[in-house]
Design an enzyme around this catalytic site. Structure first.
Site, mmCIF file in Angstrom:
data_model
loop_
_atom_site.group_PDB
_atom_site.id
_atom_site.type_symbol
_atom_site.label_atom_id
_atom_site.label_comp_id
_atom_site.label_asym_id
_atom_site.label_seq_id
_atom_site.Cartn_x
_atom_site.Cartn_y
_atom_site.Cartn_z
ATOM 1 N N HIS A 106 34.496 17.101 -24.353
ATOM 2 C CA HIS A 106 35.916 16.954 -24.046
ATOM 3 C C HIS A 106 36.548 15.806 -24.828
ATOM 4 O O HIS A 106 37.742 15.772 -25.059
ATOM 5 C CB HIS A 106 36.114 16.654 -22.561
ATOM 6 C CG HIS A 106 35.552 17.694 -21.655
ATOM 7 N ND1 HIS A 106 35.949 18.999 -21.681
ATOM 8 C CD2 HIS A 106 34.601 17.615 -20.694
ATOM 9 C CE1 HIS A 106 35.281 19.688 -20.762
ATOM 10 N NE2 HIS A 106 34.452 18.871 -20.162
ATOM 11 N N HIS A 132 37.627 6.241 -23.614
ATOM 12 C CA HIS A 132 37.601 7.488 -24.381
ATOM 13 C C HIS A 132 38.976 7.694 -25.006
ATOM 14 O O HIS A 132 39.909 6.941 -24.729
ATOM 15 C CB HIS A 132 37.241 8.661 -23.457
ATOM 16 C CG HIS A 132 38.257 8.826 -22.370
ATOM 17 N ND1 HIS A 132 38.103 8.278 -21.128
ATOM 18 C CD2 HIS A 132 39.472 9.424 -22.360
ATOM 19 C CE1 HIS A 132 39.178 8.547 -20.400
ATOM 20 N NE2 HIS A 132 40.025 9.242 -21.119
ATOM 21 N N GLU A 144 48.522 11.612 -24.637
ATOM 22 C CA GLU A 144 48.766 12.278 -23.354
ATOM 23 C C GLU A 144 50.127 11.878 -22.801
ATOM 24 O O GLU A 144 50.955 12.713 -22.483
ATOM 25 C CB GLU A 144 47.657 11.925 -22.364
ATOM 26 C CG GLU A 144 46.324 12.516 -22.781
ATOM 27 C CD GLU A 144 45.510 12.974 -21.585
ATOM 28 O OE1 GLU A 144 45.079 12.102 -20.813
ATOM 29 O OE2 GLU A 144 45.312 14.190 -21.445
ATOM 30 N N THR A 239 42.194 14.821 -16.270
ATOM 31 C CA THR A 239 41.275 15.959 -16.396
ATOM 32 C C THR A 239 40.746 16.281 -15.011
ATOM 33 O O THR A 239 40.786 15.424 -14.122
ATOM 34 C CB THR A 239 40.074 15.604 -17.293
ATOM 35 O OG1 THR A 239 39.376 14.492 -16.736
ATOM 36 C CG2 THR A 239 40.530 15.269 -18.703
HETATM 37 ZN ZN LIG Z 1 41.865 9.995 -20.600
#
Ligand SMILES: [Zn+2]
Ligand SMILES: *[C@@H]1O[C@H](CO)[C@@H](O)[C@H](O)[C@H]1NC(C)=O
Ligand SMILES: *[C@@H]1O[C@H](CO)[C@@H](O)[C@H](O)[C@H]1NC(C)=O
Length: 378
Positions: A106, A132, A144, A239
């Protein structure tokens, strides 16, 4: 028209200069491919970004009303002077301390030792677990969060959990369990030596599940130098399982990577289908009734923005033109607040005057008495 217009123009030029750019199709596009960080969820569940509109079926929280990421509309953020600078401790690691860097299908995830912590800026202490990244593709950006509708090239998340819980797993289900520090990555003129500490190893972990040990370095170098300027809001993991337990900090200062470094990030990894691991970001989520705070004044000094018709929902680079207006309203509001406070203060003084007139001498002698006692017992 102002710096804003100039900036937009420059950004557009920059975007056009990149292959395949020009259109913001990442919204549909990002839906494909996989993953982003599962911010370390339980088990090894199978979810993908192709499927992100349906995460809520298997993970009910993903359909909740306190989800992340969000668009940050700077004209609507609330300046909160009590938001102190974020303080990091233990972030500088010696090279002989090895860290695990993993492609989890991911995202690329760097495990962090428990010695790293947030010691200021939050009401409580938070301990780091991992960091990450989220990124786009050669044809589009992949942060994001967005700011005034603008999506940045990439985004880093440093995940922490509240030290009042015993573990990340336990903390992640509590409303005050997690703190994530987020910063945007953009292309700049120079190679970034801190990001290079991660990027130079990516070719060794191209496939899902592969990992490599990397030497420690100053992890704080991955975050902006200015930790005073940030946005703060309550949200979620981006997520599955999307737990709504994250107190988000999104920094206003961005990180710069060279063009080659950004390419390395976007091109190096593959997901569980052996397809390029790209566009591992989630669509922005509705704010519902949430407020977004800022540690600094975003509107008062901002130049008036682009043309008409902007409605501040901001889906493009053009932003709300209401910032000046908002500034005025704020100014008046603060004026009124100040007047009320001043009045209350005067009343308070007045009341205490009359009380103290009576208590004056006894109070004073009591103070002297206390001090003498202390000396005697010392
Ligand atoms: Zn993240
Ligand atoms: C986040 O949630 C907590 C607990 O409900 C609340 O006290 C705090 O004001 C919220 N923060 C923001 C920025 O709304
Ligand atoms: C930083 O804040 C300024 C002032 O509000 C705003 O114009 C800019 O878009 C912000 N950038 C980020 C990355 O937050």
């Amino acid at each position: 028209m102002s710096r804003a217009a100039l900036r937009v123009t420059l950004l557009l030029l920059a975007a056009l200069g990149r292959p395949g750019a020009g259109s913001e199709h990442d919204e549909e596009h990002g839906g494909q491919d996989n993953p982003s960080s599962r911010e370390k969820g339980p088990g090894h569940s199978h979810w993908s970004y192709e499927d992100r509109e349906h995460w809520g079926v298997d993970y009910p929280d993903c359909a909740g009303t306190v989800q992340s990421p969000i668009n940050i509309d700077t004209a609507k953020t609330i300046f909160s002077p009590q938001l102190r600078p974020i303080q990091l401790s233990g972030y500088s690691l010696p090279a002989n301390e090895k860290l695990k860097l993993r492609n989890n299908g991911h995202t690329v995830l760097l495990e962090l030792p428990e010695s790293l912590a947030i010691t200021g800026g939050y009401a409580q202490q938070y301990r780091a677990v991992q960091l990450h990244l989220h990124w786009g593709s050669p044809s589009g950006p992949g942060s994001e969060h967005t700011v005034n509708g603008h999506r940045f090239a990439a985004e880093i998340h440093v995940v922490h959990y509240n030290t009042k819980y015993d573990s990340f797993k336990e903390a992640m289900v509590h409303p005050d369990g997690l703190a994530v520090l987020g910063a945007f990555l953009e292309v700049g003129p120079r190679e970034n030596p801190y990001y290079q500490e991660i990027l130079e190893h990516l070719y060794k972990i191209q496939r899902e599940g592969e990992e490599v040990l990397v030497p420690g370095f100053n992890i704080a170098g991955l975050l902006p130098a200015n930790l005073k300027l940030y946005f703060h809001y309550n949200g979620s993991l981006t997520t599955p399982p999307c737990y709504q337990t994250v107190k988000w900090t999104v920094f206003n200062q961005t990180m710069l990577l060279s063009h080659d470094q950004m390419s390395m990030l976007v091109m190096s990894l593959r997901n569980d289908d052996s397809k390029p691991l790209q566009n591992n970001y989630r669509m922005i989520q509705d704010l519902h009734r949430r407020r977004v705070l800022s540690s600094f004044q975003t509107t008062l000094f901002s130049v008036k923005q682009l043309p008409p018709g902007s409605d501040s929902s901001a889906t493009t680079e053009g932003q709300s033109s209401s910032s000046f207006h908002a500034g005025d309203v704020l100014a008046v509001l603060f004026g009124v607040l100040f007047a009320i406070t001043a009045l209350a203060f005067l009343l308070y003084i007045y009341k205490h005057r009359s009380q103290n007139a009576r208590l004056d001498s006894p109070t004073k002698s009591k103070v002297i008495y206390t001090a003498a006692t202390t000396e005697n017992t010392a």
